[in-house]
Motif scaffolding. Structure first.
Motif, PDB file in Angstrom:
ATOM      1  N   ILE A   3       0.898  -1.153   0.000  1.00 13.12           N
ATOM      2  CA  ILE A   3       0.000   0.000   0.000  1.00 13.12           C
ATOM      3  C   ILE A   3       0.933   1.198   0.000  1.00 13.12           C
ATOM      4  O   ILE A   3       1.625   1.440   0.981  1.00 13.12           O
ATOM      5  N   GLY A   4       0.970   1.927  -1.084  1.00 12.29           N
ATOM      6  CA  GLY A   4       1.918   3.032  -1.189  1.00 12.29           C
ATOM      7  C   GLY A   4       3.330   2.503  -1.060  1.00 12.29           C
ATOM      8  O   GLY A   4       3.727   1.584  -1.766  1.00 12.29           O
ATOM      9  N   ASN A   5       4.080   3.041  -0.116  1.00 15.22           N
ATOM     10  CA  ASN A   5       5.456   2.604   0.123  1.00 15.22           C
ATOM     11  C   ASN A   5       5.561   1.542   1.204  1.00 15.22           C
ATOM     12  O   ASN A   5       6.664   1.170   1.596  1.00 15.22           O
ATOM     13  N   TYR A   6       4.440   1.060   1.703  1.00 15.65           N
ATOM     14  CA  TYR A   6       4.435   0.138   2.832  1.00 15.65           C
ATOM     15  C   TYR A   6       4.087  -1.282   2.406  1.00 15.65           C
ATOM     16  O   TYR A   6       3.151  -1.502   1.647  1.00 15.65           O
ATOM     17  N   LEU A  50      -3.560   8.092   7.401  1.00 17.40           N
ATOM     18  CA  LEU A  50      -4.091   6.772   7.737  1.00 17.40           C
ATOM     19  C   LEU A  50      -3.997   5.832   6.543  1.00 17.40           C
ATOM     20  O   LEU A  50      -4.366   6.202   5.429  1.00 17.40           O
ATOM     21  N   ILE A  51      -3.506   4.627   6.786  1.00 17.66           N
ATOM     22  CA  ILE A  51      -3.517   3.580   5.770  1.00 17.66           C
ATOM     23  C   ILE A  51      -4.574   2.576   6.205  1.00 17.66           C
ATOM     24  O   ILE A  51      -4.368   1.793   7.126  1.00 17.66           O
ATOM     25  N   PRO A  52      -5.753   2.612   5.555  1.00 21.18           N
ATOM     26  CA  PRO A  52      -6.839   1.718   5.960  1.00 21.18           C
ATOM     27  C   PRO A  52      -6.591   0.284   5.500  1.00 21.18           C
ATOM     28  O   PRO A  52      -6.015   0.052   4.440  1.00 21.18           O
ATOM     29  N   GLY A  64      -7.286   1.182  10.481  1.00 23.72           N
ATOM     30  CA  GLY A  64      -6.062   1.466   9.748  1.00 23.72           C
ATOM     31  C   GLY A  64      -4.887   1.756  10.646  1.00 23.72           C
ATOM     32  O   GLY A  64      -4.973   1.710  11.871  1.00 23.72           O
ATOM     33  N   PHE A  65      -3.781   2.037   9.992  1.00 20.59           N
ATOM     34  CA  PHE A  65      -2.534   2.369  10.673  1.00 20.59           C
ATOM     35  C   PHE A  65      -2.241   3.847  10.463  1.00 20.59           C
ATOM     36  O   PHE A  65      -2.341   4.348   9.347  1.00 20.59           O
ATOM     37  N   THR A  73       8.192   3.608   9.281  1.00 20.40           N
ATOM     38  CA  THR A  73       8.285   2.875   8.015  1.00 20.40           C
ATOM     39  C   THR A  73       7.706   1.468   8.085  1.00 20.40           C
ATOM     40  O   THR A  73       7.442   0.865   7.056  1.00 20.40           O
ATOM     41  N   ASP A  74       7.488   0.943   9.272  1.00 22.02           N
ATOM     42  CA  ASP A  74       6.979  -0.419   9.437  1.00 22.02           C
ATOM     43  C   ASP A  74       5.538  -0.347   9.946  1.00 22.02           C
ATOM     44  O   ASP A  74       5.295   0.129  11.057  1.00 22.02           O
TER      45      ASP A  74
END
Length: 82
Positions: A3-6, A50-52, A64-65, A73-74
């Motif tokens: 998700i994106g860079n993650y 937020l990364i859902p 989400g995170f 980064t983690d």
């Protein structure tokens, strides 16, 4: 999967796989108000960092995170929110 860079944590991938397996049997973990998200589509009130990874299916509730604006980064070390 990312998700994106993650990188998506294995636990989230397992939830997505569980949903796929249940769908084959005409079941879903949505029955308990939990829908894994594979393509994020944030609400207007979603925090920008937020990364859902899931939603409830009602009331704009999502899980989400929080990335702390990409300072972390983690994903597994980020704050979890709903």
């Amino acid at each position: 999967m990312e998700i994106g860079n993650y990188l998506i944590p294995k636990e989230i991938l397992q939830l997505i796989q569980l949903e796929r397996n249940l769908t084959k049997e005409n079941l879903s973990i949505d029955m308990i108000g939990f829908r894994p998200v594979t393509e994020p589509s944030p609400y207007s009130i979603t925090p920008p960092d937020l990364i859902p990874f899931a939603e409830s299916g009602g009331g704009g509730i999502h899980f989400g995170f929080l990335t702390d604006f990409h300072k972390t980064t983690d994903l597994m070390k980020m704050r979890f929110t709903y």
